[in-house]
Design a protein around this motif. Structure first.
Motif, mmCIF file in Angstrom:
data_model
loop_
_atom_site.group_PDB
_atom_site.id
_atom_site.type_symbol
_atom_site.label_atom_id
_atom_site.label_comp_id
_atom_site.label_asym_id
_atom_site.label_seq_id
_atom_site.Cartn_x
_atom_site.Cartn_y
_atom_site.Cartn_z
ATOM 1 N N ASP A 1 12.779 -4.065 3.582
ATOM 2 C CA ASP A 1 13.133 -3.975 5.012
ATOM 3 C C ASP A 1 12.402 -2.815 5.691
ATOM 4 O O ASP A 1 12.994 -2.058 6.451
ATOM 5 C CB ASP A 1 14.656 -3.779 5.184
ATOM 6 N N GLY A 2 11.131 -2.701 5.367
ATOM 7 C CA GLY A 2 10.333 -1.684 6.035
ATOM 8 C C GLY A 2 10.563 -0.252 5.545
ATOM 9 O O GLY A 2 9.955 0.681 6.070
ATOM 10 N N GLN A 3 11.438 -0.078 4.533
ATOM 11 C CA GLN A 3 11.691 1.270 4.004
ATOM 12 C C GLN A 3 11.153 1.378 2.580
ATOM 13 O O GLN A 3 11.236 0.414 1.821
ATOM 14 C CB GLN A 3 13.204 1.540 3.917
ATOM 15 N N GLY B 1 3.046 1.885 8.653
ATOM 16 C CA GLY B 1 3.690 3.200 8.580
ATOM 17 C C GLY B 1 2.804 4.231 7.889
ATOM 18 O O GLY B 1 1.598 4.047 7.737
ATOM 19 N N ASP B 2 3.431 5.321 7.480
ATOM 20 C CA ASP B 2 2.706 6.385 6.800
ATOM 21 C C ASP B 2 3.525 6.811 5.596
ATOM 22 O O ASP B 2 4.499 6.151 5.252
ATOM 23 C CB ASP B 2 2.440 7.546 7.769
ATOM 24 N N LYS B 3 3.143 7.902 4.941
ATOM 25 C CA LYS B 3 3.834 8.292 3.708
ATOM 26 C C LYS B 3 4.759 9.492 3.914
ATOM 27 O O LYS B 3 5.149 10.162 2.962
ATOM 28 C CB LYS B 3 2.795 8.550 2.607
ATOM 29 N N LYS B 4 5.093 9.742 5.179
ATOM 30 C CA LYS B 4 5.830 10.977 5.484
ATOM 31 C C LYS B 4 7.285 10.990 5.021
ATOM 32 O O LYS B 4 7.907 12.040 5.029
ATOM 33 C CB LYS B 4 5.787 11.255 6.991
ATOM 34 N N THR B 5 7.841 9.816 4.646
ATOM 35 C CA THR B 5 9.225 9.866 4.154
ATOM 36 C C THR B 5 9.275 10.239 2.677
ATOM 37 O O THR B 5 10.353 10.444 2.129
ATOM 38 C CB THR B 5 9.989 8.536 4.356
ATOM 39 N N GLY C 1 0.802 -1.222 0.000
ATOM 40 C CA GLY C 1 0.000 0.000 0.000
ATOM 41 C C GLY C 1 0.835 1.271 0.000
ATOM 42 O O GLY C 1 0.339 2.350 0.327
ATOM 43 N N HIS C 2 2.111 1.133 -0.380
ATOM 44 C CA HIS C 2 2.942 2.328 -0.481
ATOM 45 C C HIS C 2 3.125 2.696 -1.949
ATOM 46 O O HIS C 2 2.946 1.867 -2.844
ATOM 47 C CB HIS C 2 4.297 2.105 0.192
#
Ligand code: PBG
Length: 333
Positions: A144-146, A224-228, A137-138
């Motif tokens: 690795d979670g990034q 997580g969110d999309k803030k990165t 969903g990113h």
């Protein structure tokens, strides 16, 4: 001290004179909102004769392609020149690489071909980002979670080429990876699609107002969110940096998203850059007006017209909005 006649006469500047009646107000109006400024977003689902209303977006539905063609015809009939298409992908077709996005028979690419052949006069805008097709969903590839930047670029570039091949007039990267406009432009040009335009979601903020859209497509990030990758709502000058990069990489139009909370950025872009400026009146902005109107707290028509006019006044000539058909109907009265 009593006012002398002289001091009243000295009130020579009376702005109210320019508001004295409908005709005068219309002569001096600085901004207008026209159907040609609007882009109608359409949510797509598989199947035939399907129309699924979206709870948090009254008046908006997901359509199967056959019914989406009907919506496209309506848009054309009222003078809306463009559609933006968003597919809702079945969970079983999602994977971490968004491979379904390149399947030539996927829902979106079929829709592009069928709508193009039914209503060739409309220009079709297709979103480029991994989220609707991704199990994570990113908008980019997760490792690795990034959300990794550079390995996402070829995936986006291939998605864009598939869209161009299906006949999309525009590809609209909404993912906020660094360098994606350039990567997409090179891939399009290498594929011979030099006429396919790029509408870059240039200043796309990490916003609470995308909530109803993610419900509509079932595309919320799984963790997580999309803030990165999406921008910090605190930042205005940083949007200029994004714009300069996108212009250098070959963007044909720049978008600010959401619209209402970011009118300062829209105004900056329209003053500083020569490219057409788009703004996305996003799902949550639409929903909040609908909700207040349903409660009887706002007049739906007046609130929608005024808020979209304000986006024009800030300097956007292209407005993506779920209210496009309704607005065009009023504007054509
Ligand atoms: C996909 C995408 C989103 C929207 C447009 N393209 C959602 C997101 O970034 O999470 C939001 C549109 C809306 O809320 O109306 N990357």
């Amino acid at each position: 001290m009593t006012r002398s006649k002289g001091s009243l006469d000295s009130l020579v500047r009376r702005p109210r004179r320019n508001r004295k009646g409908v005709a005068v107000r219309s002569m001096v109006a600085e901004t207008d909102l026209l159907p040609r400024n609007l882009v109608l977003p359409l949510f797509l689902i598989d199947g035939k004769e399907k129309r699924e209303p979206i709870g948090a977006m009254p008046g908006v539905a997901r359509f199967s392609i056959d019914l989406a063609i009907g919506e496209a015809r309506k848009a054309f009939a009222v003078g809306i020149p463009s559609l933006a298409l968003f597919p809702r992908i079945d969970d079983k077709k999602k994977d971490s690489f968004a491979r379904e996005s390149k399947n030539p028979d996927n829902l979106l690419l079929r829709a592009v071909r069928e709508i193009k052949s039914a209503v060739p006069e409309l220009s079709i805008i297709t979103d480029v980002a991994m989220d609707p097709y991704s199990t994570d969903g990113h908008d980019g590839l997760v490792r690795d979670g990034q959300v990794v930047n550079d390995d996402t670029l070829p995936i986006l570039a291939e998605m864009a080429v598939a869209k161009a091949k299906a006949g999309a007039d525009w590809v609209a990267p909404s993912d906020m990876m660094d360098g994606r406009v350039g990567a997409i432009r090179r891939a399009l040009d290498d594929g011979g699609y030099t006429d396919t335009s790029i509408l870059s979601y240039c200043a796309k903020y990490a916003s609470a107002f995308y909530g109803p859209f993610r419900e509509a497509l079932d595309s919320a990030p799984r963790s997580g969110d999309k803030k990165t990758y999406q921008m910090d709502p605190a930042n205005r000058r940083e949007a200029m940096r994004e714009a300069r990069l996108d212009i250098a990489e070959g963007a044909d139009a720049l978008m600010v998203k959401p619209a209402l909370c970011y009118l300062d950025v829209v105004a900056d872009f329209s003053r500083k850059f020569e490219l057409p400026i788009a703004a996305y009146f996003v799902s949550g902005e639409y929903s909040m007006i609908c909700a207040a109107a349903e409660k009887g707290w706002l007049d739906r028509r007046r609130a929608l017209l005024e808020s979209h006019l304000s986006v024009r006044r800030a300097g956007a000539s292209i407005i993506f909005t779920y209210a496009a058909l309704e607005l065009a109907g009023w504007l054509n009265e």
